[in-house]
Design a protein around this motif. Structure first.
Motif: not given
Length: 151
Positions: A22-23, A39-40, A73, A76
């Motif tokens: 995960s991020f 994230r984008r 994204l 995440g």
């Protein structure tokens, strides 16, 4: 690599061949939040040593890659896999569906050889177009192999 060294160090020490992260797990390893662009934009996760992608230089230097089809994204999450250069067998999703299709069309299973063949075919194609635009022909030119698709 600079500020992304903690992630590279973690990946080098990781005994697994793949890491679904995960991020927030990545941020924990780094010790700081990922930039908004991570994230984008999928491009932030590109396996590129060129330009200002210091994050990619980190995982690439550790012999890992981000799997392009495994970047989510919205949720995440991202999947990283150890490369063959890392001294281990590639992770379970190797070869990819696209690589399998390319191998079926061309009969070439090695990615490096497949890239060379594709580049060579592109160059021959562009040469033939150029010669044709001048009014000539290339008698020894071969058409790329094609596979018939039925819908």
């Amino acid at each position: 690599m600079g500020k992304y060294r903690p992630l590279a160090d973690f990946l080098k020490a990781n005994k697994d061949d793949a890491w679904d992260a995960s991020f927030s797990e990545i941020e924990d390893k780094l010790g700081f939040p990922l930039p908004a662009s991570a994230r984008r934009h999928r491009a932030w996760w590109a396996n590129s040593r060129n330009g200002s992608h210091s994050q990619a230089k980190g995982w690439l230097d550790a012999d890992w890659v981000v799997v392009p089809g495994e970047i989510d994204l919205k949720v995440g999450r991202v999947r990283l896999e150890r490369t063959r250069a890392g001294g281990r067998r590639s992770a379970t999703r190797e070869p990819s569906r696209l690589r399998e299709e390319a191998a079926a069309w061309s009969g070439i299973t090695d990615l490096g050889e497949l890239n060379k063949a594709a580049l060579s075919a592109l160059i021959r194609h562009e040469q033939a177009k150029y010669v044709a635009s001048l009014g000539g022909s290339m008698p020894d030119a071969e058409a790329a192999p094609r596979r018939r698709t039925t819908w």
